[in-house]
Design a protein around this motif. Structure first.
Motif, PDB file in Angstrom:
ATOM      1  N   LEU A 671       0.948  -1.182  -0.054  1.00  0.00           N
ATOM      2  CA  LEU A 671      -0.078   0.187  -0.059  1.00  0.00           C
ATOM      3  C   LEU A 671       0.884   1.218   0.029  1.00  0.00           C
ATOM      4  N   HIS A 672       2.011   1.147   0.942  1.00  0.00           N
ATOM      5  CA  HIS A 672       2.789   2.160   0.969  1.00  0.00           C
ATOM      6  C   HIS A 672       3.395   2.467  -0.513  1.00  0.00           C
ATOM      7  N   ASN A 673       3.912   1.351  -1.081  1.00  0.00           N
ATOM      8  CA  ASN A 673       4.596   1.660  -2.431  1.00  0.00           C
ATOM      9  C   ASN A 673       3.339   2.050  -3.469  1.00  0.00           C
ATOM     10  N   ILE A 674       2.468   1.473  -3.452  1.00  0.00           N
ATOM     11  CA  ILE A 674       1.544   1.613  -4.556  1.00  0.00           C
ATOM     12  C   ILE A 674       0.927   3.213  -4.398  1.00  0.00           C
ATOM     13  N   SER A 675       0.746   3.737  -3.105  1.00  0.00           N
ATOM     14  CA  SER A 675       0.485   5.143  -3.118  1.00  0.00           C
ATOM     15  C   SER A 675       1.644   5.811  -3.568  1.00  0.00           C
ATOM     16  N   HIS A 676       2.833   5.283  -3.393  1.00  0.00           N
ATOM     17  CA  HIS A 676       4.084   6.213  -3.760  1.00  0.00           C
ATOM     18  C   HIS A 676       3.892   6.270  -5.206  1.00  0.00           C
ATOM     19  N   GLU A 677       3.745   5.121  -5.713  1.00  0.00           N
ATOM     20  CA  GLU A 677       3.963   4.826  -7.286  1.00  0.00           C
ATOM     21  C   GLU A 677       2.670   5.562  -7.999  1.00  0.00           C
ATOM     22  N   LEU A 716       1.504   5.419 -14.954  1.00  0.00           N
ATOM     23  CA  LEU A 716       0.301   5.237 -14.066  1.00  0.00           C
ATOM     24  C   LEU A 716      -0.336   4.027 -14.786  1.00  0.00           C
ATOM     25  N   LEU A 717      -0.692   4.001 -16.059  1.00  0.00           N
ATOM     26  CA  LEU A 717      -1.400   3.182 -16.622  1.00  0.00           C
ATOM     27  C   LEU A 717      -0.950   1.801 -16.514  1.00  0.00           C
ATOM     28  N   SER A 718       0.683   1.900 -16.449  1.00  0.00           N
ATOM     29  CA  SER A 718       1.301   0.417 -16.310  1.00  0.00           C
ATOM     30  C   SER A 718       0.852  -0.192 -14.806  1.00  0.00           C
ATOM     31  N   ILE A 719       0.980   0.676 -13.974  1.00  0.00           N
ATOM     32  CA  ILE A 719       0.673   0.465 -12.397  1.00  0.00           C
ATOM     33  C   ILE A 719      -0.591  -0.141 -12.513  1.00  0.00           C
ATOM     34  N   ILE A 720      -1.799   0.551 -12.907  1.00  0.00           N
ATOM     35  CA  ILE A 720      -2.878   0.121 -12.676  1.00  0.00           C
ATOM     36  C   ILE A 720      -3.250  -1.022 -13.645  1.00  0.00           C
ATOM     37  N   ASN A 721      -2.527  -1.232 -14.640  1.00  0.00           N
ATOM     38  CA  ASN A 721      -2.624  -2.427 -15.314  1.00  0.00           C
ATOM     39  C   ASN A 721      -2.210  -3.646 -14.652  1.00  0.00           C
ATOM     40  N   ASP A 722      -0.687  -3.409 -13.820  1.00  0.00           N
ATOM     41  CA  ASP A 722      -0.395  -4.429 -13.030  1.00  0.00           C
ATOM     42  C   ASP A 722      -1.444  -4.969 -11.990  1.00  0.00           C
ATOM     43  N   ILE A 723      -1.870  -3.848 -11.333  1.00  0.00           N
ATOM     44  CA  ILE A 723      -2.983  -4.141 -10.185  1.00  0.00           C
ATOM     45  C   ILE A 723      -4.244  -4.845 -10.757  1.00  0.00           C
ATOM     46  N   SER A 725      -4.245  -6.745 -13.409  1.00  0.00           N
ATOM     47  CA  SER A 725      -3.596  -7.927 -13.721  1.00  0.00           C
ATOM     48  C   SER A 725      -3.832  -8.893 -12.610  1.00  0.00           C
ATOM     49  N   VAL A 726      -3.211  -8.437 -11.522  1.00  0.00           N
ATOM     50  CA  VAL A 726      -3.128  -9.214 -10.274  1.00  0.00           C
ATOM     51  C   VAL A 726      -4.527  -9.561  -9.705  1.00  0.00           C
ATOM     52  N   ALA A 727      -5.252  -8.651  -9.833  1.00  0.00           N
ATOM     53  CA  ALA A 727      -6.770  -8.735  -9.371  1.00  0.00           C
ATOM     54  C   ALA A 727      -7.430 -10.033 -10.448  1.00  0.00           C
ATOM     55  N   THR A 728      -7.075  -9.816 -11.416  1.00  0.00           N
ATOM     56  CA  THR A 728      -7.618 -10.752 -12.480  1.00  0.00           C
ATOM     57  C   THR A 728      -7.104 -12.050 -12.097  1.00  0.00           C
ATOM     58  N   ILE A 729      -5.886 -12.070 -11.994  1.00  0.00           N
ATOM     59  CA  ILE A 729      -5.327 -13.438 -11.838  1.00  0.00           C
ATOM     60  C   ILE A 729      -5.734 -13.878 -10.429  1.00  0.00           C
ATOM     61  N   GLU A 730      -5.770 -13.263  -9.482  1.00  0.00           N
ATOM     62  CA  GLU A 730      -6.423 -13.758  -8.240  1.00  0.00           C
ATOM     63  C   GLU A 730      -7.636 -14.105  -8.342  1.00  0.00           C
ATOM     64  N   ALA A 731      -8.593 -13.536  -9.142  1.00  0.00           N
ATOM     65  CA  ALA A 731      -9.946 -13.803  -9.132  1.00  0.00           C
ATOM     66  C   ALA A 731     -10.143 -15.261 -10.129  1.00  0.00           C
ATOM     67  N   GLY A 732      -9.078 -15.638 -10.680  1.00  0.00           N
ATOM     68  CA  GLY A 732      -8.968 -16.602 -11.509  1.00  0.00           C
ATOM     69  C   GLY A 732      -9.416 -16.225 -12.970  1.00  0.00           C
ATOM     70  N   GLN A 733      -9.311 -15.085 -13.306  1.00  0.00           N
ATOM     71  CA  GLN A 733     -10.290 -14.599 -14.430  1.00  0.00           C
ATOM     72  C   GLN A 733      -9.269 -14.657 -15.766  1.00  0.00           C
ATOM     73  N   ILE A 734      -8.162 -14.779 -15.869  1.00  0.00           N
ATOM     74  CA  ILE A 734      -7.155 -14.661 -16.673  1.00  0.00           C
ATOM     75  C   ILE A 734      -7.505 -15.690 -17.776  1.00  0.00           C
ATOM     76  N   GLY A 851      12.213   1.881  -7.531  1.00  0.00           N
ATOM     77  CA  GLY A 851      10.644   2.052  -7.826  1.00  0.00           C
ATOM     78  C   GLY A 851      10.110   0.841  -8.050  1.00  0.00           C
ATOM     79  N   GLY A 852       8.869   0.601  -8.256  1.00  0.00           N
ATOM     80  CA  GLY A 852       8.208  -0.640  -8.454  1.00  0.00           C
ATOM     81  C   GLY A 852       7.367  -1.023  -7.588  1.00  0.00           C
ATOM     82  N   SER A 853       6.364  -1.877  -7.889  1.00  0.00           N
ATOM     83  CA  SER A 853       5.278  -2.284  -6.851  1.00  0.00           C
ATOM     84  C   SER A 853       5.710  -3.889  -6.235  1.00  0.00           C
ATOM     85  N   GLY A 854       6.476  -4.426  -7.068  1.00  0.00           N
ATOM     86  CA  GLY A 854       6.867  -6.078  -6.692  1.00  0.00           C
ATOM     87  C   GLY A 854       5.908  -6.959  -7.161  1.00  0.00           C
TER      88      GLY A 854
END
Ligand code: ADP
Length: 894
Positions: A671-677, A716-723, A725-734, A851-854
């Protein structure tokens, strides 16, 4: 017949005695009497030559050895002595001819009669000096050995001046028995007197006055009666007599026993006197005792004392006569002297015979007990002497004492025995019970005595007990043991183990039973408890091992066998794992034995053990030392609980907890990183957009602002894309969106995308296509493949300061293997797996630097796996990293 002996004693009184006068009587008559004495003597007697050849024997001899007189005559009397006794006999009697006074002439031995009865015989051999004949007397002393007869026998033998014996019923006064001498003197036959009473022959008495006379005896106030009276013969003539009367209990009947001394019998020639004197001396000396006549003075000055004193005291008779060397008083134990004098004085004053027991000291200093019976000799109411008989009762006393002691011992043994004891009659009633049994059953002695054991037995046990009891009664068994139950007074039932031995009568019937009983209720209870405990151990769900004091296995329960796969035989004698030094650390081993030797329980958790098949498992062990009654350790009991599953669950739980904690930590960091990124590009976009709004900005600056806004928007877009993507993977949607792509074109596209960035950092960017362009068409999800590579190349540039970034692919078998190689900071080996996890970055500090969100690598990994391949890396710190991933090579599917 004892009367005869007494009459013989009578004649050894000194001639000067007033009382003692041997009056003339035809010699033959006296001989008859001696013969009569010989004939009727209760002792078996044989008169023999020096060489022991018998020339006559008496009736008692015939009876004792069960043979007729004719047969005995001519035989040696040594034939009637068991051969094993003969050497003693010879040795003892050797001196008899040379030195008759000092020769030992007595031998006691055991003898078996023809009827099979064992008797004790006393053989006395005496020499009749004048005629040099031997008299062998075999006295049956079995009874003396039996103690109880002894006293009355002593009385018979030692009474004085008595020669007629009368026994008559104390109630009806009818005669029961008269001896030969009495009948002879009276001139009656036994038959004629059968229904008569003493009144017939006592003219001075009526029945009433006679009954009055015997009253003290009947009432028990007096033990003895001595009186003078007249006896009337059948022919009407009278003679003076002195009567000794005593009451006896004969087979539960009271009888009066009279020993009568004929006072008129006073004729005897000197020669007859002399001859009979010799015989009498022999006989008297042959008796085991001392006959005496003495003064009633302090010294008991002896007027006559028979040679028996020598055997008794070791001093000769002569030494005592007229106190020539010593006084008789001097050999009486000083402590007993006044008692003896007192007893004698008491009786004399009443003119009664006395009996006294006291101790003497012999010449060797030995102490002996003697029994003395005597009486005062009166003349015209004047006491002129004491006469009596002294007998050695040391042995008797000892026997008596031993008997009393053993009786006492038996009684106390009986009473205080730790076992219950009973004496039971053949009708099953208890004749006697001891204290212990009373306590066992809760009744008093009175309540139990006379009752039958049946009254206290549990009904179900009676048959078995009765069966054994009857078998004993029938003579089939003499002994039995049994465990049975008794009912106490309070109603409780106790378990008893008993053993019974039966004491039989001569005819084989049971006289009584002796039973010893032990209360085994507690033992039974503990046996039951032991069985229950045994079952509990056997069926316990935990493995249980019991070892001996050395720690070697003696027992394992069913669970152990099932779980460990060993049989009892296989492990018996072995040591449990935990007892073996090689299986535990030195500290644990020491602690364990220290604890156990102190008698304490030792616990060990998660001990790693192995089953027979090698499977390892964790167990919790409890070791308890078992202390025996002496306080020593007798066994160890090990309880083993398999905790492998528990441990696995625990480990999982711990891991889950760690993970939860970490992911919590990671999320915080994210959260800390994301808010920063997010904030960084947003701030740039907002800031530069506002600047664009200013009226006077140059077109160049405007261009710069727009570029910056665009660049930050992409970021910004790339970060949002990453998030997303993670949400999609997590939800088993990819989803896999397969399409045809040209690999070389993808490489070129990426080059165009990154070359500017590389140039800015002065890093060389290269790519290598291993397939010619025409052959580089494959089917895959092109968007995801591009995204993976974009991510890896972006990272490579980000973490490289100098050098180059090279990327490309190779074809291996059915796979395409892509790689992205850099000369950057590198990744520590322990992070190889970690960095593919979400939010994981090598260093928190570097995150800020770079930088980066991990999220990038975790998304890449998920995509690679979606495409059907795998991703990994190799790296050296400060040298660079190479990321590789595969995807299946699928050509021209579409
Ligand atoms: P981000 O790069 O956004 O932090 P990633 O998942 O892409 O997230 O990377 C995770 C971490 O892996 C990085 O923060 C970095 O520490 C490490 N890493 C990735 N690629 C490289 C590389 N080429 N060289 C050195 N470290 C790298």
């Amino acid at each position: 017949m004892f009367g005869h002996i007494r009459s013989l004693f009578n004649k050894i009184r000194p001639a000067n005695s007033h009382k003692e006068v041997f009056v003339e009587q035809p010699v033959p008559e006296k001989h008859d009497m001696i013969k009569d004495f010989f004939e009727n003597s209760p002792s078996a007697m044989a008169v023999s030559n020096k060489d022991t050849t018998i020339f006559t024997v008496n009736k008692a001899f015939c009876n004792m050895f069960d043979m007729n007189r004719e047969k005995a005559i001519g035989e040696s009397w040594t034939n009637f002595i068991p051969p094993d006794q003969l050497p003693f006999l010879r040795e003892k009697f050797q001196l008899i001819f040379k030195d008759p006074a000092n020769a030992q002439t007595e031998l006691e031995y055991k003898f078996k009669t023809k009827a099979g009865e064992t008797k004790w015989l006393l053989l006395s051999v005496s020499l009749i000096p004048g005629i040099k004949k031997l008299v062998a007397t075999f006295k049956d002393i079995s009874k003396r050995k039996l103690l109880e007869e002894e006293k009355s026998r002593q009385f018979y033998i030692t009474g004085k001046s008595l020669n007629e014996i009368y026994i008559f019923d104390a109630v009806t006064l009818k005669f029961e028995y008269l001896n030969q001498s009495a009948l002879h003197n009276l001139g009656y036959t036994l038959d004629e007197l059968k229904d008569e009473t003493p009144i017939l022959i006592k003219p001075e008495f009526t029945e009433a006055s006679f009954r009055m006379l015997i009253e003290p005896l009947m009432s028990g106030s007096q033990e003895y009666l001595v009186f003078d009276t007249i006896h009337r013969r059948k022919d009407g003539s009278d003679y003076f007599v002195e009567v000794h009367l005593q009451l006896y209990l004969q087979e539960n009947k009271k009888v009066l026993f009279a020993v009568v001394n004929d006072m008129t019998e006073r004729r005897q020639s000197d020669s007859a006197l002399k001859k009979s004197h010799e015989l009498v001396e022999t006989m008297v000396n042959n008796l085991r005792g001392v006959v005496f006549r003495c003064e009633n003075d302090d010294n008991w000055t002896m007027k006559y004392i028979s040679s028996g004193i020598n055997e008794l005291s070791g001093y000769t008779a002569e030494e005592f006569i007229e106190n020539s060397t010593r006084t008789y008083s001097s050999i009486i134990e000083p402590a007993d002297r006044s008692m003896v004098a007192c007893e004698i004085k008491k009786s004399i004053s009443r003119k009664e015979p006395y009996t006294v027991e006291y101790r003497i000291r012999t010449v060797t200093g030995e102490q002996k007990w003697v029994w003395e019976r005597g009486r005062g000799v009166f003349e015209k109411d004047q006491l002129i002497a004491l006469e009596g008989f002294i007998s050695d009762i040391t042995e008797l006393k000892q026997t008596e004492e031993a008997l009393i002691k053993s009786k006492k011992e038996f009684q106390s043994y009986f009473d205080y025995s730790s076992a219950g004891l009973t004496v039971t009659a053949p009708d099953s009633t208890w004749i006697e019970v001891n204290q212990r049994l009373c306590r066992m059953l809760g009744y008093t002695k009175e309540e139990l005595t006379g009752k039958s054991w049946l009254d206290f037995s549990v009904q179900d046990d009676i048959d078995t007990n009765m069966d054994l009891f009857n078998q004993a009664l029938e003579g089939k068994i003499d002994y039995y043991e049994l465990e049975k139950r008794f009912i106490r007074k309070d109603g409780n039932v106790i378990d008893v183990s008993l053993s019974t031995v039966c004491q039989r009568n001569d005819d084989g019937t049971v006289n009584h039973f002796l039973t010893s009983l032990n209360d085994v209720t507690e033992r039974k209870k503990s046996e039951k408890l032991n069985r229950t405990l045994g079952k509990a151990i056997e069926q316990s769900p935990d493995s249980i091992v019991i070892t001996n004091a050395e720690g070697k296995i003696e027992f394992v329960n069913a669970q152990y066998i099932a779980f460990m796969q060993y049989s009892l035989e296989e492990v018996k004698g072995e040591m449990p794992h935990i007892f073996q030094k090689k299986n535990v650390s030195a500290e644990l081993y020491d602690l364990m034995w220290k604890t156990l030797h102190a008698g304490k329980v030792f616990r060990c958790e998660n001990f790693l053990n192995r089953k027979k098949d090698g499977t390892s498992f964790f167990e919790n062990i409890i070791v308890s030392p078992l202390i025996d009654t002496n306080g020593a350790i007798s066994n160890y009991i090990l309880t083993l609980k398999d905790v492998t599953e528990k441990k696995r669950i625990m480990d999982d739980l711990i891991a889950a907890k760690d993970k939860a904690e970490e992911s919590d930590r990671l999320k915080t960091a994210f959260l800390h990183n994301i808010s920063h990124e997010i904030r960084t590009p947003m701030n740039a976009i907002v800031g530069f957009s506002e600047l664009l709004d200013s009226p006077d900005i140059s077109p160049e600056r405007k261009q710069f602002f727009v570029e910056t806004i665009i660049q930050n928007s992409h970021q910004l877009l790339s970060i949002i894309n990453d998030i997303v993507s993670v949400a999609t993977i997590e939800a088993g949607q990819i989803k896999f969106n397969g399409n045809q792509i040209n690999l070389n074109q993808v490489l070129q596209f990426l080059y165009k995308q990154f070359i500017l960035q590389a140039k800015e950092k002065a890093i060389a960017l290269n790519y290598r296509a291993s397939l010619p362009d025409t052959e580089a068409n494959v089917t895959t999800d092109g968007t995801k493949l591009t995204e993976i590579l974009t991510n890896l190349i972006g990272n490579a540039l980000k973490f490289t300061k100098y050098g180059s970034v090279t990327y490309g692919y190779n074809v291996t078998n059915d796979f395409l293997e892509f790689y992205v190689e850099d000369t950057g900071i590198g990744i520590p080996a322990e992070m190889y797996d970690e960095i593919f996890k979400r939010f994981r970055q090598v260093e928190t500090s570097s995150t800020r630097k770079f930088g980066g969100s991990g999220l990038g690598l975790s998304i890449s990994k998920a995509y690679v796996e979606l495409l059907g391949g795998k991703i990994w890396l190799t790296s050296r710190q400060n040298k660079g990293s190479t990321f590789r991933f595969t995807i299946p090579l699928i050509k021209n599917v579409y």
